[in-house]
Motif scaffolding. Sequence first.
Motif, PDB file in Angstrom:
ATOM      1  N   LEU A 277       0.943  -1.243  -0.123  1.00  0.00           N
ATOM      2  CA  LEU A 277       0.109   0.100  -0.022  1.00  0.00           C
ATOM      3  C   LEU A 277       0.900   1.350   0.217  1.00  0.00           C
ATOM      4  CD1 LEU A 277      -2.597   1.521   0.221  1.00  0.00           C
ATOM      5  CD2 LEU A 277      -2.643   1.241   2.838  1.00  0.00           C
ATOM      6  N   PHE A 278       0.639   2.096  -0.906  1.00  0.00           N
ATOM      7  CA  PHE A 278       1.285   3.237  -0.920  1.00  0.00           C
ATOM      8  C   PHE A 278       0.494   4.523  -1.209  1.00  0.00           C
ATOM      9  CE2 PHE A 278       4.158  -0.098  -2.136  1.00  0.00           C
ATOM     10  CZ  PHE A 278       5.426   0.226  -1.750  1.00  0.00           C
ATOM     11  N   PHE A 279       1.254   5.783  -1.081  1.00  0.00           N
ATOM     12  CA  PHE A 279       0.508   7.087  -1.085  1.00  0.00           C
ATOM     13  C   PHE A 279       1.285   7.803  -2.000  1.00  0.00           C
ATOM     14  CE2 PHE A 279      -0.434   4.872   2.884  1.00  0.00           C
ATOM     15  CZ  PHE A 279      -1.460   5.289   3.168  1.00  0.00           C
ATOM     16  N   THR A 280       0.267   8.953  -2.733  1.00  0.00           N
ATOM     17  CA  THR A 280       1.038   9.991  -3.292  1.00  0.00           C
ATOM     18  C   THR A 280       0.230  11.184  -3.101  1.00  0.00           C
ATOM     19  OG1 THR A 280       1.923  10.631  -5.563  1.00  0.00           O
ATOM     20  CG2 THR A 280      -0.027   9.278  -5.564  1.00  0.00           C
ATOM     21  N   GLY A 281       0.666  12.159  -3.512  1.00  0.00           N
ATOM     22  CA  GLY A 281      -0.126  13.648  -3.282  1.00  0.00           C
ATOM     23  C   GLY A 281       0.198  14.611  -2.478  1.00  0.00           C
ATOM     24  N   GLN A 282      -0.569  15.647  -2.161  1.00  0.00           N
ATOM     25  CA  GLN A 282      -0.075  16.877  -1.579  1.00  0.00           C
ATOM     26  C   GLN A 282      -0.028  16.675  -0.122  1.00  0.00           C
ATOM     27  OE1 GLN A 282      -2.686  20.087  -3.265  1.00  0.00           O
ATOM     28  NE2 GLN A 282      -4.548  18.845  -2.240  1.00  0.00           N
ATOM     29  N   LEU A 283      -0.479  15.722   0.437  1.00  0.00           N
ATOM     30  CA  LEU A 283      -0.224  15.634   1.826  1.00  0.00           C
ATOM     31  C   LEU A 283       1.161  14.799   2.151  1.00  0.00           C
ATOM     32  CD1 LEU A 283      -3.098  16.463   2.099  1.00  0.00           C
ATOM     33  CD2 LEU A 283      -3.351  14.927   3.994  1.00  0.00           C
ATOM     34  N   THR A 284       1.639  14.250   1.113  1.00  0.00           N
ATOM     35  CA  THR A 284       2.954  13.645   1.395  1.00  0.00           C
ATOM     36  C   THR A 284       4.210  14.257   0.570  1.00  0.00           C
ATOM     37  OG1 THR A 284       4.004  11.304   1.384  1.00  0.00           O
ATOM     38  CG2 THR A 284       2.642  11.872  -0.582  1.00  0.00           C
ATOM     39  N   VAL A 285       5.477  13.658   0.427  1.00  0.00           N
ATOM     40  CA  VAL A 285       6.675  14.629  -0.225  1.00  0.00           C
ATOM     41  C   VAL A 285       6.100  14.570  -1.585  1.00  0.00           C
ATOM     42  CG1 VAL A 285       8.104  13.774   1.585  1.00  0.00           C
ATOM     43  CG2 VAL A 285       7.661  12.402  -0.483  1.00  0.00           C
ATOM     44  N   PRO A 286       6.651  15.639  -2.388  1.00  0.00           N
ATOM     45  CA  PRO A 286       7.209  16.845  -1.831  1.00  0.00           C
ATOM     46  C   PRO A 286       6.432  17.838  -0.932  1.00  0.00           C
ATOM     47  CG  PRO A 286       7.902  16.833  -3.995  1.00  0.00           C
ATOM     48  CD  PRO A 286       6.744  15.904  -3.778  1.00  0.00           C
ATOM     49  N   GLY A 287       5.076  17.848  -1.193  1.00  0.00           N
ATOM     50  CA  GLY A 287       4.147  19.046  -0.532  1.00  0.00           C
ATOM     51  C   GLY A 287       3.263  19.568  -1.702  1.00  0.00           C
ATOM     52  N   PRO A 288       2.332  20.543  -1.221  1.00  0.00           N
ATOM     53  CA  PRO A 288       1.304  21.073  -2.251  1.00  0.00           C
ATOM     54  C   PRO A 288       1.781  21.731  -3.304  1.00  0.00           C
ATOM     55  CG  PRO A 288       1.858  22.413  -0.209  1.00  0.00           C
ATOM     56  CD  PRO A 288       2.706  21.271  -0.164  1.00  0.00           C
ATOM     57  N   GLY A 289       0.758  21.809  -4.410  1.00  0.00           N
ATOM     58  CA  GLY A 289       1.283  22.710  -5.645  1.00  0.00           C
ATOM     59  C   GLY A 289       1.100  21.481  -6.603  1.00  0.00           C
ATOM     60  N   VAL A 290       1.006  22.077  -7.753  1.00  0.00           N
ATOM     61  CA  VAL A 290       0.967  21.203  -9.123  1.00  0.00           C
ATOM     62  C   VAL A 290       1.955  20.390  -9.501  1.00  0.00           C
ATOM     63  CG1 VAL A 290       0.206  20.994 -11.519  1.00  0.00           C
ATOM     64  CG2 VAL A 290      -1.175  22.275  -9.914  1.00  0.00           C
ATOM     65  N   PRO A 291       3.245  21.283  -9.376  1.00  0.00           N
ATOM     66  CA  PRO A 291       4.670  20.460  -9.833  1.00  0.00           C
ATOM     67  C   PRO A 291       4.856  19.620  -8.888  1.00  0.00           C
ATOM     68  CG  PRO A 291       4.645  23.129 -10.275  1.00  0.00           C
ATOM     69  CD  PRO A 291       3.427  22.775  -9.592  1.00  0.00           C
ATOM     70  N   PRO A 292       4.778  19.963  -7.480  1.00  0.00           N
ATOM     71  CA  PRO A 292       5.214  18.711  -6.441  1.00  0.00           C
ATOM     72  C   PRO A 292       4.295  17.678  -6.662  1.00  0.00           C
ATOM     73  CG  PRO A 292       5.129  21.115  -5.450  1.00  0.00           C
ATOM     74  CD  PRO A 292       4.656  21.146  -6.831  1.00  0.00           C
ATOM     75  N   SER A 293       3.129  17.782  -6.998  1.00  0.00           N
ATOM     76  CA  SER A 293       2.248  16.795  -7.515  1.00  0.00           C
ATOM     77  C   SER A 293       2.809  15.691  -8.316  1.00  0.00           C
ATOM     78  CB  SER A 293       0.790  17.218  -7.533  1.00  0.00           C
ATOM     79  OG  SER A 293       0.228  17.604  -6.284  1.00  0.00           O
ATOM     80  N   LEU A 294       3.171  16.276  -9.595  1.00  0.00           N
ATOM     81  CA  LEU A 294       3.991  15.647 -10.481  1.00  0.00           C
ATOM     82  C   LEU A 294       4.959  14.796  -9.831  1.00  0.00           C
ATOM     83  CD1 LEU A 294       3.971  17.880 -13.533  1.00  0.00           C
ATOM     84  CD2 LEU A 294       2.330  16.170 -13.231  1.00  0.00           C
ATOM     85  N   ILE A 295       5.863  15.329  -9.191  1.00  0.00           N
ATOM     86  CA  ILE A 295       7.000  14.778  -8.440  1.00  0.00           C
ATOM     87  C   ILE A 295       6.521  13.612  -7.659  1.00  0.00           C
ATOM     88  CG2 ILE A 295       9.063  15.217  -7.000  1.00  0.00           C
ATOM     89  CD1 ILE A 295       9.150  17.984  -8.470  1.00  0.00           C
ATOM     90  N   SER A 296       5.539  14.103  -6.896  1.00  0.00           N
ATOM     91  CA  SER A 296       5.109  12.939  -5.720  1.00  0.00           C
ATOM     92  C   SER A 296       4.689  11.737  -6.551  1.00  0.00           C
ATOM     93  CB  SER A 296       3.901  13.432  -4.954  1.00  0.00           C
ATOM     94  OG  SER A 296       3.421  12.552  -4.218  1.00  0.00           O
ATOM     95  N   GLY A 297       4.135  11.692  -7.871  1.00  0.00           N
ATOM     96  CA  GLY A 297       3.603  10.546  -8.487  1.00  0.00           C
ATOM     97  C   GLY A 297       4.881   9.791  -8.953  1.00  0.00           C
ATOM     98  N   LYS A 298       5.853  10.358  -9.586  1.00  0.00           N
ATOM     99  CA  LYS A 298       7.278   9.614  -9.796  1.00  0.00           C
ATOM    100  C   LYS A 298       7.762   9.084  -8.707  1.00  0.00           C
ATOM    101  CE  LYS A 298      11.647  10.957 -11.912  1.00  0.00           C
ATOM    102  NZ  LYS A 298      11.541  10.286 -13.018  1.00  0.00           N
ATOM    103  N   LEU A 299       7.729   9.803  -7.516  1.00  0.00           N
ATOM    104  CA  LEU A 299       8.545   9.192  -6.451  1.00  0.00           C
ATOM    105  C   LEU A 299       7.826   8.016  -5.976  1.00  0.00           C
ATOM    106  CD1 LEU A 299       9.303  12.431  -4.250  1.00  0.00           C
ATOM    107  CD2 LEU A 299      10.873  11.081  -5.642  1.00  0.00           C
TER     108      LEU A 299
END
Length: 505
Positions: free
Chosen positions: A456-478
């Motif tokens: 079970l994994f998580f992604t999005g603005q409550l985890t890393v890197p944080g809020p915002g559209v570019p960080p969300s793209l990065i979160s999906g990659k991570l």
Amino acid sequence: MKTTIHIIGSGFSSLAASCYLAKAGYDVTIFEKNSTIGGRARQLKRDGFTFDIGPTWYWMPDVFERFFSDFDKRPSDYYTLEKLNPAYSVYFGKDDFITIEDTLEKICIAFEKEEKGSSKKLLKFINQAKSNYDIAIKDLVYNPGLSPFELVTPKTIGKLNQFFSTIKKDVRKEFNNNRLAQILEFPVLFLGAKPSATPSFYSFMNYADFGLGTFHPKKGMYQVILAMEALALSLGVKIKTNSSIDKILVNKAGEAKGLNSNGVNYYSDYVLSGADYHHTETLLDKEFRQYSESYWEAKTFAPSSLLFYVGFDKKLRNVNHHTLFFDVDFGLHAQDIYDNAKWPEDPLFYASFPSITDGSSAPEGKEAGIFLIPLAPGLEDTPKLRETYFNKIIKRFETLTSQKVSDSILFKESYCVNDFIKDYNSYKGNAYGMANTLLQTAFLRPKLKSKKVKNLFFTGQLTVPGPGVPPSLISGKLASELIVKDISTNKKITTRTLKQNENNF
């Protein structure tokens, strides 16, 4: 047989992760509770007008370029970008505003007009911000938040003091002019916290603003969602809309084995949630939840918002595509968001008029307007309060911009705390996730990988890197990289176990 992965939600982070996972060869299905994809970045269409419901700012174009290049694509393969000039304007009083144009040179001229000698200070500040940007966006934010040592590199050692000072301290130390200081403090609001609670290192947002500039995708931010959908579908991702999740299925061995959606079980090898983190854990039995209610209650959340989508029957004057209204006390409004948690007496607000740039946003001769008031999450939300605050900001808008608009409104639709909860299961109706304060940065944020449920994994603005559209793209990659690594590790263990068993015969 392909490894199957089910993803909850279809926002930026989920779509990004789906692309990476499908490219890696896995069988990926997205489950979206709403009738259209995009999460907070959906669209509203009415009477020939088109509004982005959520994000309206396109910053950090290099992050989008990097995402699409991972698939041998470019943003221009899917949508057309226009750099805005001016990027935005900031009102401080009636007919009293500062315009931020599209190059640092022009911005320096604007600063110098406001305060003699400020342009030299600005260049020094932005040079430092660029250095931080090069470290953060090109390196640090692409770490999965597993260890504090991710922050310790040869490049960051010399900047450790910036994690213990704040944006407000740094800005106010150099700029005595309150108007210029507020403009420099504005970009970190995208990170969800007050400038006085945001580490100095996050000045890289100022480089994103003044150094890289503000862009607009033709036909709106939703074109980015459609681009990511097209890419995902081309890679074999399946998307199921109107598919609310009732439960994450966990077997006796403590492994996530699928989802229950609309009363039907859908089995998979892995589950990734791009939905609200707190809500996702409520889909698990209590024994499998990592974080208690008191944990979430103690966290600093980014604001919620009261938004209005307004169709005007005429073109408006004295505004730009993005316009900020800082004519009231910023500190008092910030206290009402982060300290007192109440409706502000005199709110700052932001307005976007995409039809100034993009004719597709409104019928000819008309204007599409989006108005946003940042609010504390969890506030009471009633039709009466919404109407009261609309009237407040429209009266101020008319005074500040010297024009009558209230009699030119064809329609308005609102969106607030209750809608964020209903549409996105958002914790207390927050709009932007969890703020990036010092104690909520990198490894101190909720984890991408569950500590209690395998697979079970998580992604999005409550985890890393944080809020915002570019960080969300990065979160999906991570998140996708952690899943790929986990699958690879499990395969090695399985192969090794099989070989050991064969040797026993």
